[in-house]
Motif scaffolding. Structure first.
Motif, PDB file in Angstrom:
ATOM      1  N   MET A  84       0.167   6.681   9.449  1.00 32.55           N
ATOM      2  CA  MET A  84      -0.008   7.308   8.135  1.00 32.55           C
ATOM      3  C   MET A  84      -0.443   8.761   8.300  1.00 32.55           C
TER       4      MET A  84
ATOM      5  N   PHE B 211       1.517  12.041   6.910  1.00 29.27           N
ATOM      6  CA  PHE B 211       0.921  13.089   6.081  1.00 29.27           C
ATOM      7  C   PHE B 211       1.225  14.461   6.691  1.00 29.27           C
TER       8      PHE B 211
ATOM      9  N   LEU C 281      -4.040   1.234   2.231  1.00 30.19           N
ATOM     10  CA  LEU C 281      -3.753   0.716   3.567  1.00 30.19           C
ATOM     11  C   LEU C 281      -5.038   0.369   4.308  1.00 30.19           C
ATOM     12  N   ALA C 282      -6.000   1.294   4.273  1.00 30.20           N
ATOM     13  CA  ALA C 282      -7.255   1.076   5.004  1.00 30.20           C
ATOM     14  C   ALA C 282      -7.989  -0.138   4.441  1.00 30.20           C
TER      15      ALA C 282
ATOM     16  N   PRO D 216       0.816  -1.212   0.000  1.00 29.08           N
ATOM     17  CA  PRO D 216       0.000   0.000   0.000  1.00 29.08           C
ATOM     18  C   PRO D 216       0.852   1.266   0.000  1.00 29.08           C
TER      19      PRO D 216
ATOM     20  N   ALA E 283      -3.126   5.968   1.451  1.00 30.32           N
ATOM     21  CA  ALA E 283      -3.819   5.708   2.714  1.00 30.32           C
ATOM     22  C   ALA E 283      -5.030   4.810   2.489  1.00 30.32           C
TER      23      ALA E 283
ATOM     24  N   LEU F 183      -3.043   3.419  10.821  1.00 28.72           N
ATOM     25  CA  LEU F 183      -3.726   4.579  10.250  1.00 28.72           C
ATOM     26  C   LEU F 183      -3.238   5.869  10.902  1.00 28.72           C
TER      27      LEU F 183
END
Lengths: 321, 321, 321, 321, 321, 321
Positions: E285, E289, D270-271, D264, D267, E282
């Protein structure tokens, strides 16, 4: 005189150091100069002789001990000594153990202890094979006693190979007392010989670097071949005994990924692998403690890649309250 | 006569089979009987002689060809032949290639092709080393020509070692034409010798099993030692050349986990590793195709553990529409 | 003119370099200046134009060849050129091959050899698919001939993709002669197309960097999609043939961990994987030899991460004694 | 009527079963017979028709529902039904859900819930792409609603693909509410489409086996290609959007070793990977609980290879004292 | 006042910073000086007080906020501030959130939300256990609310542990609605407690470093022990319930290699592991960002070691054309 | 009386066996019967009581020794005893060591030797902690002396835990004599306690199976908790000493993948790990030799999964010629 570890930018220094290497070079402007690597037991430092033909510069070679005068500066982030005077020192002016890392145990005593273990080996073929190396071959004995057991990591000092061999043999002897499946003669012989290939794999101090054969073959293969060549000179040496012994050498790293082409298939090969690993790791930890000796007792050393963990001393339990 | 693969519960059979082994045993009731393993090129089957002293049972040994009469039954899920009559067959009554898996290529032609490659090696030391094995040593030649290259997996047939060696050498020769970094003499010699240790690692057919030295040392170590012993008999054989050649042998499996104690450090060792792997895998696929030859063209063979994939033939593209 | 590799602190330089990029920036004091990256075939160097509006600074862009005058200094450990004069050079003033790494083989000859392999493909659908790319599509041909096969590692030069494709195809052709299970048409087509996705994955020189699609999809997926899109334009292209060909593309890295979403399930996919790997590794070794060409013949190169080993040339066996 | 799971040696049975396959064969004595595989939702059993031409045996084919009379015996350790009578049953005589494993959730309600998520996608290109599959293509809708999400492991039942897709989409929607870095339109579209390739990778029930394209390409590649083909039919579909969406499909297994050619890099990818993995594992656990439903509450199920652990239900906390 | 990130060689600075540590030292010339580490939310910088006894230097300690005047220079490649004046600042002169990284969510609101989840736990023993920590133990609550969830990687800010715990608990609550095998009371309690050991494993800000127990035991073991100690104070707490809950704590990293001594053996342990991993990734990530917020929308961030991939934002789909 | 290993189809047997378990069941015809598992030191066998209410069947329970009469048959490939008579035997009629595998060393002597090591521990807190288990807690002592050290693999016999603990402690004591970095008190205590959690992880013989807590927590976590609970009862037990000791327990498997949540961070934890591993492997080899004792001296045992190698005894070197 200052140890190399103590040098710093801007110092003017004098004293005796060991020459690890000396090579000639030419600047972009066509001027000759010499690259010299000086060493003592605390490390190495680059030296430059910008005027190699000046009268203050003796004729000298790698492995000489030289008495120098020079200026320390920093170049590209590293220290560098500009050598103004170089005089070859005479034996007696210096103590070799100040220049090479050395076992803190007595080398001759350790060698004596190893000979005692050789005398415990009753099988005549194995006994003779050990004698050919450790009693009858003075050149091998000299190299074995002065060799390190590794380039870095652990036992990387004069006498390191001897110390490691003795400790591994001693631990194997301990094993034979508690695990009767082990054949004492085979295990002691394998323990005493397990790293003899390192006398060929790694060059002598001060180089202490991999030789061409070390790179191409490694000490495991070299050691097995040494066993083979010697066994062939002993009349009647049983082929199966040679194979069993060579197997122990081949398998003593225990895992393919550590360079053993065979996993232990004999109990003695297993025991040797366990003892080799145990001494290597406990000595690595011992050296790690030494190199962090200055730290406060309860301070962590930081992440160590060998142990894949942060490490700390235990300290004195009696001080706990 | 039926091939062993064709036997089934309830059959009465007669014909000539090869005796893989014969051992005596005793039932719980104290009665003597014989365990016999019969084989032909399609497989093996257990045999029992419940009455070993009966007149219909000749005296025979492992590796004899015997003409038998027997009954096939099933015991614990496997077939078993109860042998009523056993007669030792004479040469001429049977065709050995019906009993042992054999290369479908001509062994003498392949050996001739290998000798041609030996003649391309110009370096006198390497040339002489090759000659000592492949020209001057009839016993080695006999074993080399009849050996398999593996116990199972690939090239597990008479002539398999020769075929694999020839194909690897041919591919290495191809490499030398396109990658000029490769030294042709060293690479061809290494290719020709890379598996000579297998003549010692695996016993001859019909056993075709690991020997004691095969288990303890493996063909990589054995092969390197063979090179060493032969090089020592050739006056002036350069030590560096011996090391380079032995390195290629040691590193030809390419990875520690495949039993190489060294990773390729020379271009020739790398090339040999690539050729050895390519021939092994393409021959494994070829044999997989053969053993699934009866399946319809577009049927999958099922998961294969060597290739970690389900496998299928490609088929004839011209039939696609 | 000096190559970038030859620059050193304190030099005043002049000569023609290729502009890899040019961006504007502002100092903390609010003054405008330009960041320029200059390149030639030996590397890149940062340039600064502190006075972008001065009359001596021509208007220029990335990919222009510029004739510059500047001063070399060191900043934060790296060299930097302060550009005093910048003039856009005209074609003819410079030789592009001095500025971009280029195959030392003739690109047109290699492409001709590749077309010869295309002519060996008899299946009409595969032949037409190859023609649509390699004969009928001048834009694809231009990109294919100038592309590199990788960002770094191996074949990272103009013509690298062509050279790698040709060598892989040639090796696959060699395989078809010795392993009859291989379908020549499918294998040659797969070999010729196996890396066509790299024309999209990596941008053209001098950037030679991953594109957005290269990052998100990779050349394996892109190449399979190119096959798919082209097959759909060929009337009657068999669906099974398209799937077989795409499978070879998908599986050509051989292992999941190298980015192949499928392991080879067809003999041709296996053969392509073996050839791709063999050429990649032998070319990597060749380039390693080149970059260490200045070292003495028997000196080790140091640990190499691709081969996970220290590497050494073999040298001239005839000089051994 | 007995479920196949309930059959036992020696039973005489009658009732309706689904025919998974029927093939003709010949005994060693040259007599024709038929191999039939019968199935219901509890499993499959081999059937034999020893007298295929007898009047009691209707003409029937794979996927017919047949009313049979037969005798159950054991052969080579497995049950076998000798079929005496076979009559093709008519619709209405049987309930299909007794014969195929089926989601215990309502398929139409689940599909309605999925359409609700499609309506949350505001980007016109993504919305149209979803509509082309899930609203406008009745054949795709039929296959999607009846497909399983796997051959074994988890969601291996009619409606399994739909249920898995809905749960993954729902979890992704949950993620968008708490992690604002996620682009809801892209993530929902990717979730809804992530396994559409499974409608091609795995054949319909009752086969539910890998297709040729499933073996060669896999659902990840097939799904990405379906996205590509559909996007090309939508005027103005942005190329970058197509690449982002395909990337999410390619990377949704998260690791190379699970067949994703890319890790991934967005994002949303990834999710999607996290939601796909979470639903797969929680559903696998749910099915494991079901298949061990008869065990006492505190009994361990035994080692499970998916979870690499012995597994146990938690039970009712309120019963603890 | 400048943030530490903005400092540069040659600046004279003044302003308030947080003192992370202060230690005394002596130069080689025997002169006393102080080493000070200053920090704000953008980083840390080394400070030196060459004249610790000068009147301009207040008496101050680690964790004081100090108003300083100093000169920035570069030493061995790093910035260093020579401190001329140091005055201890008073509360109100500075905003703590400028000095420590802090959750951008409201800590009290998050804690309230967590208490709401505690109220969903109906089992009296679990409810009481949660209350003893999160309602009745003000010291624990203070530490829990201010703790980070990690030293680096993710949630490494004040409130990080609370935020992570809340998000994991919320996701677990979501799971209980869709996967009825999950016991809600056990899962919610396990989620709320899963990282309470981190209040001991990692010291408070600004140190935020591993404690001695953190190094030796880790938060998994510490957390399980905290559960154990508290359960023992609750009369009648069922032993099996304590074991189930401790198992969830032990197994929540999911894999041995991530420090879990047990793999999930209960459905709740599996669900907790999935939620913990999903929130961690998450949030990582999200922080990635943030730290690349200045980059253009379509620029790649470069290779990221956590995700083993180059990463890019998706951007606004509506801007695509 | 026959050992279970000696039973065979068709025998009528009588004699005393240990009842491992007894459960009631019902046939499909509604008839009650009992499932009984009988065991002796050579194995277990299934028993059936088809007429549980017959007068010849005594009332008996699991763990009773019963004198039985029965018929041996084969069902689904396994032996089964139909029990006609069952009488509960009295103490004195049987020798328990015929029924459970037992250490061939004297348990009381071994325990005495362990107490000697406890007396070498001088630190008062550690000494008291050891005393509370090994001197003052008769129930713990009883369980510790009779426990096995594993379910299978090695030391899976009565007294196995004691024997393993003694050998590990003895080896650690050996280490303290040669590696002065080791704190003897901490290391001996850790060695003696390292597997005390096994008294809870594995149920007593004859079950010798994982308990619920064994499955959920494992002996490492259980042992650390036992240390914790006991330390809390000793006034003044230093917190750091408890943490150091628990760390040694947690880390004694050495690797995450073997269930240690921490890698050794103290020298004593390292030494304990090395001794634990060495004894486990040498004892596993010893047991492998025993179970192959009947094989000829030079026969290979076949591939062993623990050692990942084929294994062979060394044999008597003096017989080699």
């Amino acid at each position: 005189m200052l140890y190399i570890q103590e040098l710093n930018e801007g110092m003017k220094i004098s004293g005796i150091y060991l020459v690890k290497s000396r090579t000639s070079a030419t600047t972009k402007n066509g001027k000759n100069y010499d690259n010299v690597i000086l060493m003592d037991k605390t490390g190495t430092v680059d030296g430059k002789i910008w005027d190699p033909d000046s009268p203050g510069i003796d004729d000298f070679n790698a492995l000489d001990y030289v008495d120098i005068i020079g200026d320390v500066s920093r170049y590209n982030g590293s220290l560098q000594v500009s050598l103004k005077r170089v005089r070859v020192a005479k034996e007696g002016e210096y103590k070799p153990s100040d220049y090479l890392p050395t076992s803190d145990k007595n080398i001759d005593e350790m060698f004596g202890a190893l000979l005692n273990f050789i005398n415990k080996v009753k099988n005549p073929y194995l006994h003779q094979l050990l004698n050919q190396y450790f009693v009858d071959d003075p050149e091998f004995i000299r190299r074995f006693k002065s060799a390190s057991a590794a380039k870095t990591i652990h036992h990387a000092f004069v006498g390191g190979l001897l110390q490691h061999t003795l400790y591994v043999t001693n631990m194997c002897y301990f094993f034979t007392k508690y695990y009767p499946i082990l054949n004492s003669d085979l295990l002691l012989t394998a323990a005493i010989c397990h790293d003899i290939g390192k006398t060929v794999e790694i060059s002598s101090f001060p180089q202490n670097d991999y030789t061409d054969d070390g790179q191409l073959l490694g000490h495991i293969m070299i050691g097995a071949e040494m066993i083979h060549d010697t066994a062939r000179t002993i009349p009647g040496f049983p082929a199966k005994l040679e194979s069993d012994l060579k197997h122990c050498i081949l398998a003593h790293h225990g895992e393919y990924e550590y360079g053993s082409p065979k996993k232990p298939a004999l109990a003695e090969a297993l025991a040797l692998n366990l003892a080799d690993n145990a001494d290597a790791r406990l000595e690595t930890m011992t050296e790690l403690f030494k190199s962090n000796a200055q730290k406060p007792m309860d301070e962590w050393f930081g992440y160590n890649r060998v142990f894949e963990s942060n490490i700390r001393r235990t300290g004195d339990l009696d001080e706990l309250k």
